[in-house]
Write an enzyme that holds these catalytic residues in place. Structure first.
Site, PDB file in Angstrom:
ATOM      1  N   THR A  16       2.168  13.096   3.073  1.00  0.00           N
ATOM      2  CA  THR A  16       1.206  13.507   2.037  1.00  0.00           C
ATOM      3  C   THR A  16       0.437  14.743   2.490  1.00  0.00           C
ATOM      4  OG1 THR A  16       1.033  11.228   1.303  1.00  0.00           O
ATOM      5  CG2 THR A  16      -0.748  12.692   0.667  1.00  0.00           C
ATOM      6  N   ALA A  17       0.035  14.784   3.772  1.00  0.00           N
ATOM      7  CA  ALA A  17      -0.758  15.918   4.253  1.00  0.00           C
ATOM      8  C   ALA A  17       0.058  17.213   4.202  1.00  0.00           C
ATOM      9  CB  ALA A  17      -1.242  15.649   5.679  1.00  0.00           C
ATOM     10  N   LYS A  80      -7.765   4.304 -11.733  1.00  0.00           N
ATOM     11  CA  LYS A  80      -8.826   3.472 -11.155  1.00  0.00           C
ATOM     12  C   LYS A  80     -10.175   4.123 -11.408  1.00  0.00           C
ATOM     13  CE  LYS A  80      -9.497   3.792  -6.566  1.00  0.00           C
ATOM     14  NZ  LYS A  80      -9.304   3.887  -5.079  1.00  0.00           N
ATOM     15  N   GLU A 345     -12.309   2.874   1.684  1.00  0.00           N
ATOM     16  CA  GLU A 345     -12.867   3.655   0.576  1.00  0.00           C
ATOM     17  C   GLU A 345     -11.925   4.781   0.155  1.00  0.00           C
ATOM     18  OE1 GLU A 345     -15.330   3.570  -1.485  1.00  0.00           O
ATOM     19  OE2 GLU A 345     -16.641   1.987  -0.752  1.00  0.00           O
ATOM     20  N   THR A 347     -10.468   7.177   1.596  1.00  0.00           N
ATOM     21  CA  THR A 347     -10.984   8.485   1.996  1.00  0.00           C
ATOM     22  C   THR A 347      -9.928   9.451   2.539  1.00  0.00           C
ATOM     23  OG1 THR A 347     -11.661   7.317   4.008  1.00  0.00           O
ATOM     24  CG2 THR A 347     -13.390   7.941   2.465  1.00  0.00           C
ATOM     25  N   ILE A 349      -6.883  10.632   1.813  1.00  0.00           N
ATOM     26  CA  ILE A 349      -6.267  11.690   1.012  1.00  0.00           C
ATOM     27  C   ILE A 349      -7.345  12.700   0.591  1.00  0.00           C
ATOM     28  CG2 ILE A 349      -5.040  12.178  -1.151  1.00  0.00           C
ATOM     29  CD1 ILE A 349      -3.469   9.543  -0.624  1.00  0.00           C
TER      30      ILE A 349
HETATM   31  C1  LIG Z   1      -2.491   1.090   6.796  1.00  0.00           C
HETATM   32  C2  LIG Z   1      -2.866   2.366   6.147  1.00  0.00           C
HETATM   33  C3  LIG Z   1      -3.259   2.383   4.811  1.00  0.00           C
HETATM   34  C4  LIG Z   1      -3.660   3.564   4.204  1.00  0.00           C
HETATM   35  N1  LIG Z   1      -4.098   3.570   2.905  1.00  0.00           N
HETATM   36  C5  LIG Z   1      -4.621   4.705   2.367  1.00  0.00           C
HETATM   37  C6  LIG Z   1      -5.142   4.745   1.053  1.00  0.00           C
HETATM   38  O1  LIG Z   1      -5.113   3.773   0.317  1.00  0.00           O
HETATM   39  N2  LIG Z   1      -5.671   5.901   0.607  1.00  0.00           N
HETATM   40  C7  LIG Z   1      -5.692   7.025   1.373  1.00  0.00           C
HETATM   41  O2  LIG Z   1      -6.232   8.056   0.947  1.00  0.00           O
HETATM   42  N3  LIG Z   1      -5.133   7.039   2.581  1.00  0.00           N
HETATM   43  C8  LIG Z   1      -4.616   5.913   3.101  1.00  0.00           C
HETATM   44  N4  LIG Z   1      -4.068   5.935   4.351  1.00  0.00           N
HETATM   45  C9  LIG Z   1      -3.923   7.208   5.031  1.00  0.00           C
HETATM   46  C10 LIG Z   1      -2.715   7.934   4.451  1.00  0.00           C
HETATM   47  O3  LIG Z   1      -1.560   7.122   4.593  1.00  0.00           O
HETATM   48  C11 LIG Z   1      -2.487   9.255   5.145  1.00  0.00           C
HETATM   49  O4  LIG Z   1      -3.683   9.988   5.174  1.00  0.00           O
HETATM   50  C12 LIG Z   1      -1.461  10.073   4.395  1.00  0.00           C
HETATM   51  O5  LIG Z   1      -0.300   9.346   4.155  1.00  0.00           O
HETATM   52  C13 LIG Z   1      -1.123  11.316   5.152  1.00  0.00           C
HETATM   53  O6  LIG Z   1      -0.303  11.043   6.250  1.00  0.00           O
HETATM   54  P1  LIG Z   1       0.242  12.292   7.048  1.00  0.00           P
HETATM   55  O7  LIG Z   1       0.955  13.185   6.118  1.00  0.00           O
HETATM   56  O8  LIG Z   1      -0.882  12.858   7.822  1.00  0.00           O
HETATM   57  O9  LIG Z   1       1.236  11.616   8.095  1.00  0.00           O
HETATM   58  P2  LIG Z   1       2.712  11.011   7.887  1.00  0.00           P
HETATM   59  O10 LIG Z   1       2.920  10.403   6.557  1.00  0.00           O
HETATM   60  O11 LIG Z   1       2.939  10.137   9.075  1.00  0.00           O
HETATM   61  O12 LIG Z   1       3.663  12.259   7.969  1.00  0.00           O
HETATM   62  C14 LIG Z   1       3.954  12.869   9.203  1.00  0.00           C
HETATM   63  C15 LIG Z   1       5.092  13.847   9.007  1.00  0.00           C
HETATM   64  O13 LIG Z   1       5.317  14.527  10.231  1.00  0.00           O
HETATM   65  C16 LIG Z   1       6.692  14.509  10.510  1.00  0.00           C
HETATM   66  N5  LIG Z   1       6.877  14.589  11.944  1.00  0.00           N
HETATM   67  C17 LIG Z   1       6.270  13.912  12.920  1.00  0.00           C
HETATM   68  N6  LIG Z   1       6.733  14.273  14.127  1.00  0.00           N
HETATM   69  C18 LIG Z   1       7.655  15.224  13.890  1.00  0.00           C
HETATM   70  C19 LIG Z   1       8.515  15.998  14.722  1.00  0.00           C
HETATM   71  N7  LIG Z   1       8.540  15.859  16.042  1.00  0.00           N
HETATM   72  N8  LIG Z   1       9.347  16.879  14.130  1.00  0.00           N
HETATM   73  C20 LIG Z   1       9.361  17.045  12.787  1.00  0.00           C
HETATM   74  N9  LIG Z   1       8.580  16.339  11.963  1.00  0.00           N
HETATM   75  C21 LIG Z   1       7.752  15.442  12.508  1.00  0.00           C
HETATM   76  C22 LIG Z   1       7.178  13.198   9.908  1.00  0.00           C
HETATM   77  O14 LIG Z   1       8.560  13.193   9.711  1.00  0.00           O
HETATM   78  C23 LIG Z   1       6.401  13.204   8.609  1.00  0.00           C
HETATM   79  O15 LIG Z   1       7.066  14.017   7.664  1.00  0.00           O
HETATM   80  C24 LIG Z   1      -3.634   4.762   4.946  1.00  0.00           C
HETATM   81  C25 LIG Z   1      -3.179   4.755   6.267  1.00  0.00           C
HETATM   82  C26 LIG Z   1      -2.798   3.569   6.871  1.00  0.00           C
HETATM   83  C27 LIG Z   1      -2.327   3.590   8.292  1.00  0.00           C
END
Ligand SMILES: Cc1cc2nc3c(=O)[nH]c(=O)nc-3n(C[C@H](O)[C@H](O)[C@H](O)COP(=O)(O)OP(=O)(O)OC[C@H]3O[C@@H](n4cnc5c(N)ncnc54)[C@H](O)[C@@H]3O)c2cc1C
Length: 509
Positions: A16-17, A80, A345, A347, A349
């Site tokens: 998502t990030a 929501k 909460e 937060t 996203i």
């Molecule tokens: C249990 C739980 C519940 C949650 N519920 C909520 C919610 O309801 N609402 C909310 O706002 N947030 C929630 N979050 C937080 C939310 O899931 C994250 O903020 C959001 O999904 C963003 O994740 P990200 O993109 O930072 O990381 P990730 O989704 O982990 O993505 C990481 C990316 O980096 C890539 N990557 C990693 N290492 C390498 C590498 N060496 N080489 C190439 N690519 C690599 C992966 O393949 C992936 O594409 C929750 C989190 C958890 C743990």
């Protein structure tokens, strides 16, 4: 004069990030001055959770020019207008944190002073939460788009989405690639740094490909590949305030009615979430491994489901906290790479969105180079966002009257200074100052303070300007307008069926 070459931005990570960053940067930065490359690894995948949001996401989508109904169809989204907290004071109680206001600021003073005054005078005026239109909509399982007339009670709320995290990232990926973002699939196995500046110069993929860049956005999730591992930026551990460190997540079959709020239910050593989507329900149990074991935590989650699970619960580990700085050298961490707050909460996203927009506002150019003053300002804003969100989440825990080791621990812990001050101020005077920047608004604080049983012992004398009998009549009229209008609203499920019905989809486990 020769034109400067574009600044090469490399995003590492496609969760998502990563895709929110790619989408916003590709829309808002002049294409002539920047190139955008995103690297993601199918083998590593994404965290696969993160489905409940805050109303700010609508501003993000609107800024990008995303069509709301299309986006909702493609992500199996629902709407929501708040978050319901069940059992957070004592088992069985419940209150809603609404995405809307409480009452109206009569006589130039915030509404809670009027309510507190009427209560103190012994008037039968009910609870603060009776004076929120968004809460009335939640109680009726109703949803309509807010009215645009600011005088209407139906304009006093905002809304957010529940969506399928995997479909959301896929939606933004398609959107971003169509706008020129280059996607590279592959795993980063090495990072090369410039010997003199220490900046990251390139990343090497398992295939041997070397990707060079001028600015790297670290969206690599909990791995924090660049800002954590490579730049070795310190970690601020907040587990003494937020001790939960694991979650089990599992989807279940969809049930009726489709609720227009996220539900967070306190459990013996943590809490469970429930997020209703069009094709399934998302569930999870956030828990503290010091106060329960994993088998028990899994059983608590399965016991809390209101329909059959679609697969085995999946466990995730984390620690509450953030990087001391999210921007280090020429690397900027966004998302889980920058920090983690439990999703009580919704937060995370929002924190991604805030960081993406702050980065765009402070974006280096080829001519400016990576100016450390830009990084310092970004890090200041990052701290403000994270620390304020943390205090608000801690607030839910501290005033509980529950039994159990986790609940005893959080009831007795020492609080962050700013939070202790906010609570004392409210208790002493009913004052709840609004932040001018970031999360959360005064009404959000009121919802949780009062919801957790933290009540004011006094109110502003300005509230006495309205004669008591008149105030009682105004309160009764306000409550009547809320109830009558909310009773007349469309059911949430009916709204979704007419506005953005998603195609039938086999829900992925
Ligand atoms: C249990 C739980 C519940 C949650 N519920 C909520 C919610 O309801 N609402 C909310 O706002 N947030 C929630 N979050 C937080 C939310 O899931 C994250 O903020 C959001 O999904 C963003 O994740 P990200 O993109 O930072 O990381 P990730 O989704 O982990 O993505 C990481 C990316 O980096 C890539 N990557 C990693 N290492 C390498 C590498 N060496 N080489 C190439 N690519 C690599 C992966 O393949 C992936 O594409 C929750 C989190 C958890 C743990």
């Amino acid at each position: 004069m020769a034109e400067a070459a574009p600044l090469r931005i490399v995003i590492v990570g496609g969760g998502t990030a990563g895709w929110m960053a790619a989408a916003a940067l590709s829309k808002l930065l002049p294409a002539r001055d920047y190139t955008l490359t995103l690297i993601e690894s199918d083998e590593i995948g994404t965290v696969g959770v993160g489905e409940a949001t805050l109303p700010h996401i609508k501003v993000f989508n609107d800024t990008l020019g995303i069509d709301e109904a299309q986006f909702m169809r493609e992500t199996q989204a629902s709407l929501k207008v708040g978050i319901e907290f069940v059992g957070w004071d004592r088992p069985g109680d419940r209150y809603v944190h609404p995405f809307g206001t409480f009452g109206e600021p009569w006589a130039g003073i915030d509404f809670q002073h009027h309510w507190a005054r009427a209560k103190a005078a012994g008037c039968d005026v009910g609870e603060l939460h009776d004076y929120s239109f968004a809460i009335a909509a939640c109680r009726n399982n109703a949803f309509e788009l807010p009215n645009e007339d600011p005088k209407s009670i139906r304009s006093t709320y905002a809304y957010a989405y529940h969506f399928d995290a995997g479909l959301y990232a896929a939606f933004l990926r398609r959107w971003s690639i169509a706008r020129g973002v280059e996607r590279i699939e592959g795993k980063v196995v090495d990072v090369a740094r410039d010997a003199s500046s220490g900046h990251v110069a390139s990343v090497t993929l398992e295939s041997g490909a070397v990707i060079e860049g001028d600015l790297f956005i670290d969206c690599s999730g909990f791995r924090s590949l660049l800002v954590g591992q490579t730049m070795d930026t310190a970690w601020c551990d907040w587990s003494h305030w937020l001790p939960c460190d694991r979650a089990f997540a599992v989807p279940s079959l969809r049930t009726e009615p489709l609720l227009p709020f996220t539900r967070a239910t306190a459990q013996e050593a943590g809490w469970t979430w429930r997020i209703g989507l069009q094709h399934r329900t998302g569930n999870g149990h956030v828990f503290c491994s010091s106060f329960t074991d994993e088998d028990r935590a899994r059983d608590v989650l399965l016991g809390a489901l209101d329909a059959a699970p679609l697969g085995e619960p999946r466990m995730l580990r984390f620690q509450a906290g953030r990087r001391a700085a999210a921007w280090a050298g020429n690397c900027v961490a966004i998302g889980l790479a920058s920090g983690f707050l439990e999703p009580l909460e919704s937060t995370s996203i929002f924190l991604i969105q805030a960081a993406v927009m702050d980065l765009i506002n402070l974006m280096p150019t080829r001519r400016s180079g990576i100016d450390p003053r830009l990084a310092a300002e970004f890090n200041r804003l990052f701290e403000v966002h994270y620390d304020r969100s943390r205090d608000f989440i801690v607030l839910h825990y501290l005033a509980n009257r529950r039994e159990g080791a986790l609940w005893d621990h959080v009831r007795n812990m020492e609080l962050p200074d700013g939070l202790a001050h906010k609570i004392a101020l409210f208790e002493a005077s009913a004052a709840a100052p609004d932040y001018r920047y970031g999360l959360f608004s005064r009404d959000s604080w009121l919802a949780v303070l009062v919801g957790q049983g933290i009540l004011p012992n006094a109110h502003s004398l300005l509230a006495e300007a309205i004669p008591l009998a008149e105030l009682e009549a105004q309160l009764a009229d306000l409550k009547y307008r809320i109830d009558v209008n909310a009773a007349d609203m469309t059911r949430h499920g009916d709204f979704i069926r007419s506005y953005c019905p998603a195609p039938a989809l086999e829900p992925a486990a």
